[in-house]
Design an enzyme around this catalytic site. Sequence first.
Site, PDB file in Angstrom:
ATOM      1  CG  HIS A 159      -5.602   2.012   5.580  1.00  0.00           C
ATOM      2  ND1 HIS A 159      -5.242   2.680   6.212  1.00  0.00           N
ATOM      3  CD2 HIS A 159      -4.369   0.946   5.388  1.00  0.00           C
ATOM      4  CE1 HIS A 159      -4.357   2.795   6.996  1.00  0.00           C
ATOM      5  NE2 HIS A 159      -3.339   1.420   6.173  1.00  0.00           N
ATOM      6  CB  SER A 169       6.279  -1.379  11.795  1.00  0.00           C
ATOM      7  OG  SER A 169       5.196   0.032  11.961  1.00  0.00           O
ATOM      8  CD  GLU A 184      -2.435   5.819   6.966  1.00  0.00           C
ATOM      9  OE1 GLU A 184      -2.835   5.727   5.707  1.00  0.00           O
ATOM     10  OE2 GLU A 184      -1.965   4.731   7.128  1.00  0.00           O
ATOM     11  N   GLY A 218       3.013  -1.023   4.540  1.00  0.00           N
ATOM     12  CA  GLY A 218       3.248   0.023   3.898  1.00  0.00           C
ATOM     13  C   GLY A 218       4.317   0.764   3.640  1.00  0.00           C
ATOM     14  N   GLY A 219       5.347   1.344   4.568  1.00  0.00           N
ATOM     15  CA  GLY A 219       6.709   1.858   4.307  1.00  0.00           C
ATOM     16  C   GLY A 219       7.449   1.359   3.593  1.00  0.00           C
ATOM     17  CD  GLU A 263      -3.144  -2.218   7.658  1.00  0.00           C
ATOM     18  OE1 GLU A 263      -1.896  -2.889   7.203  1.00  0.00           O
ATOM     19  OE2 GLU A 263      -3.658  -0.426   7.859  1.00  0.00           O
ATOM     20  CG  ASN A 282      -1.849   1.137   1.397  1.00  0.00           C
ATOM     21  OD1 ASN A 282      -1.867   2.145   0.486  1.00  0.00           O
ATOM     22  ND2 ASN A 282      -2.641   1.553   2.192  1.00  0.00           N
ATOM     23  CD1 TRP A 283       3.186   0.816  -2.962  1.00  0.00           C
ATOM     24  CD2 TRP A 283       3.213   1.656  -4.849  1.00  0.00           C
ATOM     25  NE1 TRP A 283       3.988   0.031  -3.124  1.00  0.00           N
ATOM     26  CE2 TRP A 283       3.893   0.341  -5.265  1.00  0.00           C
ATOM     27  CE3 TRP A 283       3.372   3.008  -5.954  1.00  0.00           C
ATOM     28  CZ2 TRP A 283       4.020   0.170  -6.177  1.00  0.00           C
ATOM     29  CZ3 TRP A 283       3.334   2.439  -6.938  1.00  0.00           C
ATOM     30  CH2 TRP A 283       4.010   1.408  -7.302  1.00  0.00           C
ATOM     31  CE  LYS A 284      -0.141   2.836   5.058  1.00  0.00           C
ATOM     32  NZ  LYS A 284      -0.088   3.071   6.208  1.00  0.00           N
ATOM     33  N   GLY A 337       3.170   2.139  10.897  1.00  0.00           N
ATOM     34  CA  GLY A 337       3.845   3.564  10.366  1.00  0.00           C
ATOM     35  C   GLY A 337       5.051   3.914  11.590  1.00  0.00           C
TER      36      GLY A 337
HETATM   37  O1  LIG Z   1      -1.625  -0.483   4.775  1.00  0.00           O
HETATM   38  C1  LIG Z   1      -0.641  -0.597   5.672  1.00  0.00           C
HETATM   39  C2  LIG Z   1      -0.400  -0.329   6.190  1.00  0.00           C
HETATM   40  O2  LIG Z   1      -1.019   0.861   7.304  1.00  0.00           O
HETATM   41  C3  LIG Z   1       0.950  -0.401   7.618  1.00  0.00           C
HETATM   42  O3  LIG Z   1       1.730   0.573   7.205  1.00  0.00           O
HETATM   43  P1  LIG Z   1       3.114   0.663   6.877  1.00  0.00           P
HETATM   44  O4  LIG Z   1       3.425  -0.195   6.950  1.00  0.00           O
HETATM   45  O5  LIG Z   1       3.559   1.355   6.676  1.00  0.00           O
HETATM   46  O6  LIG Z   1       3.411   0.105   9.109  1.00  0.00           O
END
Ligand SMILES: O=C[C@H](O)COP(=O)(O)O
Length: 254
Positions: free
Chosen positions: A91, A208, A93, A229-230, A163, A6-8, A169
């Site tokens: 999600h 994470s 967020e 994510g990151g 999650e 998920n590149w957000k 994050g």
């Molecule tokens: O969609 C992915 C998640 O929100 C995890 O994000 P992260 O790997 O940056 O903690």
Amino acid sequence: MLVVGNWKMNTDLDGAVRLASDVVRETGGAASGVGVCPPTVWLDAVAERVRGSRVRLGAQNVHPAPEGAFTGETAPPMLAALGVDLVVVGHSERRQLFGETSAFVAEKVRAAMGAGLVPILCVGETLEERDAGDAEATVLAQLDASLDGVELASADRLVVAYEPVWAIGTGRTASPEQAQAVHAAVRARLAERFDGAGRGVALLYGGSVKPGNAADLFAQPDLDGALVGGASLDASDFAQIVAAADDAGARRAG
Ligand SMILES: O=C[C@H](O)COP(=O)(O)O
């Protein structure tokens, strides 16, 4: 096993195209399923790069209506027309920053499925809820409400991602045991609700996930992959997580 990036709201156009190409190259030999969810505006460009590869294209959000006066939103058939087959819904967020309720998330799940998309339904508790001993109850309540009115024809039409909000994050990952406990509860609830189809739904962990912790997480029996994510913004890190999923999948098969 399934690993989805998920590149957000990250990458510019060139970076997204380059990252997609790198993911296609570095995960080409993977046994696990692989997906990438770029920002909506880069979906078309990334679709070009992943076409013909094993990498599945995902969107980060969708509106439940098929069309209409919903400024700034994207309808399920629009995503499908671009070659999208996965879509992240619910999600944290979006729940926290954009006020999305589980009832609205359920509408999205139903609409996405109706358009032939596979929703990746996200659920997770806050730190306060975990500290109060309510992690599983919170997640199961969110799951139930976010699946209101949903029918599941087969296991591959739905993915659920656990999650924990406090792990997203933050660099703070749920321990493999903490994740496994919630995944087992989610698996049982899906089986109760959808029988065999529910039992077979892929359960991803997100929060994470990095190359250094992926193997320990995937060693848990009810972790079927990750929503990353990151670390998905670096093709090499992402490919290492996919490789860890491959190892776990091989161990389960053997
Ligand atoms: O969609 C992915 C998640 O929100 C995890 O994000 P992260 O790997 O940056 O903690």
